[in-house]
Design a protein around this motif. Structure first.
Motif, short mmCIF file in Angstrom:
data_model
loop_
_atom_site.label_atom_id
_atom_site.label_comp_id
_atom_site.label_asym_id
_atom_site.label_seq_id
_atom_site.Cartn_x
_atom_site.Cartn_y
_atom_site.Cartn_z
N THR A 316 0.84 -1.21 0.00
CA THR A 316 0.00 0.00 0.00
C THR A 316 0.86 1.25 0.00
O THR A 316 0.48 2.28 -0.55
CB THR A 316 -0.89 0.04 1.26
N SER A 317 2.04 1.14 0.63
CA SER A 317 2.90 2.31 0.82
C SER A 317 4.29 2.11 0.22
O SER A 317 5.23 2.81 0.58
CB SER A 317 3.04 2.60 2.31
N ASN A 318 4.42 1.17 -0.68
CA ASN A 318 5.71 0.90 -1.31
C ASN A 318 5.47 0.38 -2.72
O ASN A 318 4.39 -0.12 -3.02
CB ASN A 318 6.49 -0.13 -0.48
N TRP A 319 6.50 0.45 -3.52
CA TRP A 319 6.39 0.00 -4.90
C TRP A 319 6.78 -1.47 -5.05
O TRP A 319 6.51 -2.09 -6.05
CB TRP A 319 7.28 0.86 -5.80
N GLN A 320 7.43 -2.02 -4.01
CA GLN A 320 7.85 -3.41 -4.01
C GLN A 320 8.17 -3.82 -2.58
O GLN A 320 8.24 -2.98 -1.69
CB GLN A 320 9.09 -3.63 -4.89
N LEU A 321 8.37 -5.12 -2.36
CA LEU A 321 8.76 -5.64 -1.04
C LEU A 321 10.18 -6.18 -1.16
O LEU A 321 10.39 -7.37 -1.38
CB LEU A 321 7.80 -6.71 -0.57
N SER A 322 11.15 -5.30 -1.03
CA SER A 322 12.55 -5.65 -1.26
C SER A 322 13.44 -4.91 -0.27
O SER A 322 13.49 -3.67 -0.29
CB SER A 322 12.97 -5.31 -2.69
N VAL A 323 14.14 -5.65 0.57
CA VAL A 323 15.09 -5.02 1.49
C VAL A 323 16.21 -4.34 0.71
O VAL A 323 16.66 -3.25 1.08
CB VAL A 323 15.64 -6.06 2.48
N LEU A 324 16.64 -4.95 -0.38
CA LEU A 324 17.69 -4.33 -1.19
C LEU A 324 17.27 -2.96 -1.69
O LEU A 324 18.06 -2.01 -1.66
CB LEU A 324 18.07 -5.22 -2.37
N GLU A 325 16.03 -2.82 -2.14
CA GLU A 325 15.56 -1.52 -2.62
C GLU A 325 15.53 -0.49 -1.50
O GLU A 325 15.74 0.71 -1.73
CB GLU A 325 14.19 -1.66 -3.27
N GLU A 326 15.28 -0.94 -0.26
CA GLU A 326 15.34 -0.02 0.88
C GLU A 326 16.78 0.46 1.08
O GLU A 326 17.02 1.65 1.33
CB GLU A 326 14.85 -0.72 2.15
N LEU A 327 17.74 -0.45 0.97
CA LEU A 327 19.14 -0.08 1.12
C LEU A 327 19.57 0.88 0.01
O LEU A 327 20.35 1.81 0.26
CB LEU A 327 20.02 -1.33 1.10
N LYS A 328 19.09 0.65 -1.20
CA LYS A 328 19.41 1.56 -2.31
C LYS A 328 18.92 2.98 -2.03
O LYS A 328 19.62 3.96 -2.32
CB LYS A 328 18.78 1.04 -3.61
N THR A 329 17.73 3.08 -1.48
CA THR A 329 17.17 4.41 -1.20
C THR A 329 17.98 5.12 -0.13
O THR A 329 18.29 6.32 -0.25
CB THR A 329 15.70 4.28 -0.76
N ILE A 330 18.36 4.41 0.93
CA ILE A 330 19.19 5.02 1.97
C ILE A 330 20.53 5.45 1.38
O ILE A 330 21.02 6.55 1.63
CB ILE A 330 19.38 4.05 3.15
N ALA A 331 21.14 4.57 0.59
CA ALA A 331 22.44 4.87 0.00
C ALA A 331 22.37 6.05 -0.97
O ALA A 331 23.32 6.81 -1.12
CB ALA A 331 22.98 3.63 -0.71
N LYS A 332 21.23 6.21 -1.61
CA LYS A 332 21.06 7.30 -2.57
C LYS A 332 20.91 8.65 -1.88
O LYS A 332 21.56 9.64 -2.27
CB LYS A 332 19.84 7.04 -3.44
N TYR A 333 20.09 8.71 -0.83
CA TYR A 333 19.75 10.00 -0.22
C TYR A 333 20.60 10.34 1.00
O TYR A 333 20.71 11.51 1.37
CB TYR A 333 18.27 10.02 0.15
N GLN A 334 21.19 9.32 1.66
CA GLN A 334 22.06 9.58 2.81
C GLN A 334 23.26 8.64 2.68
O GLN A 334 23.41 7.69 3.45
CB GLN A 334 21.30 9.40 4.13
N SER A 335 24.09 8.95 1.70
CA SER A 335 25.14 8.03 1.26
C SER A 335 26.29 7.90 2.26
O SER A 335 27.19 7.09 2.05
CB SER A 335 25.70 8.49 -0.09
N TYR A 336 26.28 8.66 3.35
CA TYR A 336 27.33 8.54 4.36
C TYR A 336 27.18 7.26 5.19
O TYR A 336 28.10 6.89 5.92
CB TYR A 336 27.31 9.76 5.30
N VAL A 337 26.03 6.60 5.12
CA VAL A 337 25.87 5.35 5.88
C VAL A 337 26.74 4.28 5.23
O VAL A 337 26.54 3.94 4.06
CB VAL A 337 24.40 4.90 5.92
N PRO A 338 27.72 3.71 5.95
CA PRO A 338 28.65 2.74 5.34
C PRO A 338 27.93 1.48 4.85
O PRO A 338 26.92 1.06 5.41
CB PRO A 338 29.60 2.41 6.50
#
Length: 389
Positions: A316-338
């Motif tokens: 309902t609130s996401n385009w897919q159910l993928s942990v990897l896609e969550e990591l991609k979003t974090i890495a894209k917008y707050q790339s300082y997270v190792p």
């Protein structure tokens, strides 16, 4: 027996192993960790990329899978909740089919365990036969009216009693959110759960209106409660944060999983950590963008050594159910997270949050964590995941 190797193995529990080999039995249990030099090349399954443990999705609403694409993005939390209510009554065969499909999607995306919110029994049958382990959080809410607590509790206790806890599945009663659970309902939930190795999940600080409600009884929640026919006539604000209210009525002796945390401050994190050593924080980056068009400040969680985990929320609130896609979003917008920190959030921390760390979350001899292959050593928009075990 399989001998699986890649450019690097991220064990999560220790240092990465260059050109490592993980040996698993026919059931996926790890029986040894070595390097390529110790084996005949012909005996190895060799892959390009890095091997990591199976993903843990600590927050999902599997029963809402039939609502994919039906709720507008960027509306804010309260309009989002109002829209979800409109799509609850779908034909049962559609709901059940979409639940099964979503379960399969998560499995194919390398997810081995899920913390799943349930308000109904729709997901029981799928969980009983799924390859995924489910920790079902039977969610309760009485819209802050103590007088409704007993009736509400009995209604959802029926769901709790009927939900799956066979095999490696678990379940517990949980509060929906600080703004929707009365003191009496918190008490009934705590009383039922006890303190026996359980996790309690709660939606936390998703919107600024949540803080306004508790601090001075203003904001859009006032009109929301009127709309649902349960105005907050006698309820008094606390002049503090919604998290402070939750901490005052939750059990610090169980694992507590706070979900979303979009507006959570460094002071909030420290307050929760001082309250209990059993606090975990689930972030659902894509859902935060889908609903509120904003993300938590992950630097605050890093600086306070917060035990972060990953959730996908629902279709309902996401385009897919993928942990990897969550990591991609974090890495894209707050790339300082190792990168290694992101992997820990997505695996071992999630396993600990759900009480599955004895078997899942890290690549160690004796565990059966599942094995995923990432196509590159890092997270980019092109990174792909392949389930190996």
């Amino acid at each position: 027996m399989r001998k699986i190797t890649a450019d690097k193995i991220y064990t999560i529990s220790g240092k990465p192993i260059e050109e490592g080999v993980v040996i698993v039995d026919e059931n996926g249990k790890i029986i040894d960790l070595t390097t390529r030099t110790e084996h005949d090349e012909a005996s190895l399954e060799k892959y390009e990329g890095v091997i990591i443990p199976g993903f843990i999705n600590t927050h999902c609403h599997l029963e809402l899978s039939h609502m994919k694409g039906k709720v507008n993005t960027g509306t804010g939390l309260i309009p989002f909740i109002s829209s979800v209510v409109q799509f609850r009554d779908f034909p049962e065969e559609i709901i059940l089919a979409e639940i099964e499909q979503a379960d399969q999607e998560m499995w194919e995306n390398g997810i081995v365990a899920v913390g799943d919110i349930s308000n109904k029994l729709d997901t029981r049958a799928t969980k009983e036969k799924s390859n995924i382990r489910y920790y079902t959080f039977v969610e309760m809410f009485d819209f802050m009216h103590d007088s409704n607590a007993a009736k509400t509790f009995e209604q959802y206790k029926t769901v709790y009693d009927g939900q799956s806890d066979s095999s490696n599945n678990k379940k517990s009663c949980v509060p929906h959110a600080p703004y929707s659970v009365s003191k009496e309902l918190f008490r009934l939930i705590n009383e039922t759960n006890g303190e026996n190795n359980i996790t309690v999940s709660i939606h936390n600080q998703e919107t600024a209106h949540e803080s306004k409600l508790f601090q001075d009884k203003t904001g859009d929640f006032i009109d929301f409660y009127k709309m649902v026919g349960l105005p907050l006539v006698d309820w008094l604000p606390t002049s503090k944060t919604s998290l402070d209210y939750a901490l005052g009525h939750m059990n610090p002796n169980v694992r507590n999983l706070f979900v979303h945390n979009t507006m959570t401050s460094r002071a909030d994190i420290k307050a929760a950590q001082n309250w209990s050593a059993n606090v975990y924080w689930a972030t659902c980056a894509n859902a935060n963008l889908y609903i509120e068009n904003r993300l938590p400040n992950y630097q605050d969680f890093l600086d306070t050594n917060a035990k972060m985990a990953i959730g996908t929320d629902s279709l309902t609130s996401n385009w897919q159910l993928s942990v990897l896609e969550e990591l991609k979003t974090i890495a894209k917008y707050q790339s300082y997270v190792p990168f290694e920190t992101l992997l820990t959030w997505a695996t071992l921390n999630g396993a600990k949050a759900l009480g599955y760390e004895k078997d899942l979350g890290s690549i160690e001899i004796g565990k059966s964590p599942g094995l995923n292959l990432l196509s590159e050593d890092g997270i980019s928009a092109k990174t792909q995941v392949k389930r190996l075990v």
